[in-house]
Write a protein that holds these residues in place. Structure first.
Motif, PDB file in Angstrom:
ATOM      1  N   CYS A 281       0.520  -1.478   0.359  1.00  0.00           N
ATOM      2  CA  CYS A 281       0.000   0.555  -0.087  1.00  0.00           C
ATOM      3  C   CYS A 281       1.095   1.457  -0.068  1.00  0.00           C
ATOM      4  O   CYS A 281       0.115   2.358   0.175  1.00  0.00           O
ATOM      5  CB  CYS A 281      -0.813   0.088   1.078  1.00  0.00           C
ATOM      6  SG  CYS A 281      -2.753  -1.307   0.983  1.00  0.00           S
ATOM      7  N   THR A 282       2.188   1.907   0.382  1.00  0.00           N
ATOM      8  CA  THR A 282       2.848   2.393   0.367  1.00  0.00           C
ATOM      9  C   THR A 282       4.269   2.538  -1.239  1.00  0.00           C
ATOM     10  O   THR A 282       3.959   2.654  -1.480  1.00  0.00           O
ATOM     11  CB  THR A 282       3.788   2.067   1.482  1.00  0.00           C
ATOM     12  OG1 THR A 282       4.756   1.180   1.765  1.00  0.00           O
ATOM     13  CG2 THR A 282       2.545   2.858   2.933  1.00  0.00           C
TER      14      THR A 282
ATOM     15  N   PHE B 245       1.949   1.530  -4.403  1.00  0.00           N
ATOM     16  CA  PHE B 245       1.245   2.321  -4.313  1.00  0.00           C
ATOM     17  C   PHE B 245      -0.064   2.324  -5.197  1.00  0.00           C
ATOM     18  O   PHE B 245      -1.269   1.399  -5.625  1.00  0.00           O
ATOM     19  CB  PHE B 245       1.290   3.673  -4.269  1.00  0.00           C
ATOM     20  CG  PHE B 245      -0.159   4.305  -3.740  1.00  0.00           C
ATOM     21  CD1 PHE B 245      -1.369   4.440  -3.375  1.00  0.00           C
ATOM     22  CD2 PHE B 245      -0.591   5.205  -5.036  1.00  0.00           C
ATOM     23  CE1 PHE B 245      -2.708   4.922  -2.705  1.00  0.00           C
ATOM     24  CE2 PHE B 245      -1.615   6.244  -5.269  1.00  0.00           C
ATOM     25  CZ  PHE B 245      -2.643   5.520  -3.589  1.00  0.00           C
ATOM     26  N   LEU B 246       0.625   2.204  -6.502  1.00  0.00           N
ATOM     27  CA  LEU B 246       0.061   2.931  -8.425  1.00  0.00           C
ATOM     28  C   LEU B 246      -0.143   1.602  -8.075  1.00  0.00           C
ATOM     29  O   LEU B 246      -1.773   1.312  -8.643  1.00  0.00           O
ATOM     30  CB  LEU B 246       1.384   3.136  -8.836  1.00  0.00           C
ATOM     31  CG  LEU B 246       0.464   3.701 -10.236  1.00  0.00           C
ATOM     32  CD1 LEU B 246      -0.561   4.944  -9.736  1.00  0.00           C
ATOM     33  CD2 LEU B 246       2.028   4.028 -11.080  1.00  0.00           C
ATOM     34  N   GLN B 247       0.246   0.226  -8.172  1.00  0.00           N
ATOM     35  CA  GLN B 247      -0.681  -1.482  -9.033  1.00  0.00           C
ATOM     36  C   GLN B 247      -1.732  -1.536  -7.185  1.00  0.00           C
ATOM     37  O   GLN B 247      -2.234  -1.565  -7.995  1.00  0.00           O
ATOM     38  CB  GLN B 247       0.434  -2.237  -9.291  1.00  0.00           C
ATOM     39  CG  GLN B 247       1.553  -2.342  -7.894  1.00  0.00           C
ATOM     40  CD  GLN B 247       2.971  -1.604  -7.833  1.00  0.00           C
ATOM     41  OE1 GLN B 247       2.577  -0.717  -8.543  1.00  0.00           O
ATOM     42  NE2 GLN B 247       3.826  -2.063  -7.510  1.00  0.00           N
ATOM     43  N   THR B 248      -1.214  -1.452  -7.276  1.00  0.00           N
ATOM     44  CA  THR B 248      -1.985  -1.398  -5.801  1.00  0.00           C
ATOM     45  C   THR B 248      -3.420  -0.278  -5.577  1.00  0.00           C
ATOM     46  O   THR B 248      -5.062  -1.477  -5.740  1.00  0.00           O
ATOM     47  CB  THR B 248      -1.900  -1.273  -4.263  1.00  0.00           C
ATOM     48  OG1 THR B 248      -0.394  -1.781  -4.060  1.00  0.00           O
ATOM     49  CG2 THR B 248      -2.794  -1.674  -3.114  1.00  0.00           C
ATOM     50  N   LEU B 249      -3.740   0.317  -5.992  1.00  0.00           N
ATOM     51  CA  LEU B 249      -4.397   1.767  -6.007  1.00  0.00           C
ATOM     52  C   LEU B 249      -5.745   0.748  -7.514  1.00  0.00           C
ATOM     53  O   LEU B 249      -7.004   0.939  -7.224  1.00  0.00           O
ATOM     54  CB  LEU B 249      -3.982   3.063  -6.527  1.00  0.00           C
ATOM     55  CG  LEU B 249      -5.547   3.862  -6.845  1.00  0.00           C
ATOM     56  CD1 LEU B 249      -6.321   4.118  -6.064  1.00  0.00           C
ATOM     57  CD2 LEU B 249      -4.581   5.048  -7.846  1.00  0.00           C
ATOM     58  N   PHE B 250      -4.345   0.101  -8.838  1.00  0.00           N
ATOM     59  CA  PHE B 250      -5.531   0.223  -9.968  1.00  0.00           C
ATOM     60  C   PHE B 250      -6.122  -1.119  -9.829  1.00  0.00           C
ATOM     61  O   PHE B 250      -6.766  -1.978  -9.798  1.00  0.00           O
ATOM     62  CB  PHE B 250      -4.666   0.131 -10.742  1.00  0.00           C
ATOM     63  CG  PHE B 250      -3.580   0.804 -11.377  1.00  0.00           C
ATOM     64  CD1 PHE B 250      -4.647   2.253 -11.460  1.00  0.00           C
ATOM     65  CD2 PHE B 250      -2.682   0.680 -12.001  1.00  0.00           C
ATOM     66  CE1 PHE B 250      -4.187   3.261 -12.088  1.00  0.00           C
ATOM     67  CE2 PHE B 250      -2.137   2.219 -13.101  1.00  0.00           C
ATOM     68  CZ  PHE B 250      -3.027   3.455 -13.062  1.00  0.00           C
TER      69      PHE B 250
ATOM     70  N   PHE C 189      -6.839  -2.768  -6.351  1.00  0.00           N
ATOM     71  CA  PHE C 189      -8.468  -1.885  -5.400  1.00  0.00           C
ATOM     72  C   PHE C 189      -9.879  -1.122  -6.773  1.00  0.00           C
ATOM     73  O   PHE C 189     -10.790  -1.451  -6.541  1.00  0.00           O
ATOM     74  CB  PHE C 189      -8.031  -1.017  -4.754  1.00  0.00           C
ATOM     75  CG  PHE C 189      -9.474  -0.782  -3.898  1.00  0.00           C
ATOM     76  CD1 PHE C 189      -9.575  -1.164  -2.697  1.00  0.00           C
ATOM     77  CD2 PHE C 189     -10.200   1.067  -3.719  1.00  0.00           C
ATOM     78  CE1 PHE C 189     -10.378  -1.013  -1.726  1.00  0.00           C
ATOM     79  CE2 PHE C 189     -10.556   1.015  -3.117  1.00  0.00           C
ATOM     80  CZ  PHE C 189     -11.644   0.006  -1.818  1.00  0.00           C
ATOM     81  N   ILE C 190      -8.856  -0.465  -7.478  1.00  0.00           N
ATOM     82  CA  ILE C 190     -10.905  -0.519  -8.120  1.00  0.00           C
ATOM     83  C   ILE C 190     -11.123  -1.137  -8.714  1.00  0.00           C
ATOM     84  O   ILE C 190     -12.528  -1.597  -9.373  1.00  0.00           O
ATOM     85  CB  ILE C 190      -9.907   0.944  -9.392  1.00  0.00           C
ATOM     86  CG1 ILE C 190      -9.634   2.122  -8.694  1.00  0.00           C
ATOM     87  CG2 ILE C 190     -10.732   1.551 -10.688  1.00  0.00           C
ATOM     88  CD1 ILE C 190      -8.138   3.195  -9.431  1.00  0.00           C
TER      89      ILE C 190
END
Length: 153
Positions: free
Chosen positions: A11-12, A15-20, A22-23
């Motif tokens: 998550c840190t 972050f970017l791939q985790t954000l994608f 999550f979406i």
């Protein structure tokens, strides 16, 4: 404890791939989910699988399963694919913000554009650097067998 560190790091640093991830997870919230070594696994209808940070999306039945029918049970093939995809999450931990460029893009191209080469020349999926590395990392961390050098066409 390892799971907490894994999740915090994804998550840190990832972050970017985790954000994608999550979406995409939100779009598939009604699907079956389970935890696997700290990663949140979603079983989806797609014939392909993908790892995005903390989130892994796996097919219910690998497209290559019929090729190995009678040799390797489908449950084992599914688990091997999961170990492989989990290996990509470890790559995310290592590469952080570079993951999508260094692993995500080449891996996607190998998965979709490399089909003809793999099929015609019987090239194992794990022969490509992103995939072989994911197999190795997944096996090393989980102690389970990945898709390794299976020919997936």
């Amino acid at each position: 404890m390892k799971s907490i560190i894994y999740k915090a790091w994804q998550c840190t640093w990832g972050f970017l791939q985790t954000l994608f991830g999550f979406i995409i997870f939100l779009k598939h919230a009604q699907n079956k989910h389970f935890w696997y070594h700290g990663a949140l696994i979603t079983v989806w209808e797609s014939k392909s699988s993908v790892s995005l940070g903390l989130f892994v999306f796996v097919t219910e039945e690998p497209f290559f399963a019929p090729k190995y029918e009678g040799q390797i049970p489908i449950e084992e093939l599914s688990n091997r694919l999961l170990v492989h995809e989990y290996g990509h999450t470890i790559q995310s931990l290592i590469l952080g913000p570079l993951y999508l460029l260094v692993i995500g893009l080449p891996s996607t191209l190998w998965g979709f554009v490399g089909v003809k080469k793999r099929k015609n020349e019987k090239v194992p999926y794990g022969a490509f650097f992103t995939e072989g590395w994911a197999n190795h990392l997944g096996e090393w961390v989980t102690g389970e067998k990945s898709i390794d050098m299976l020919v997936l066409d």
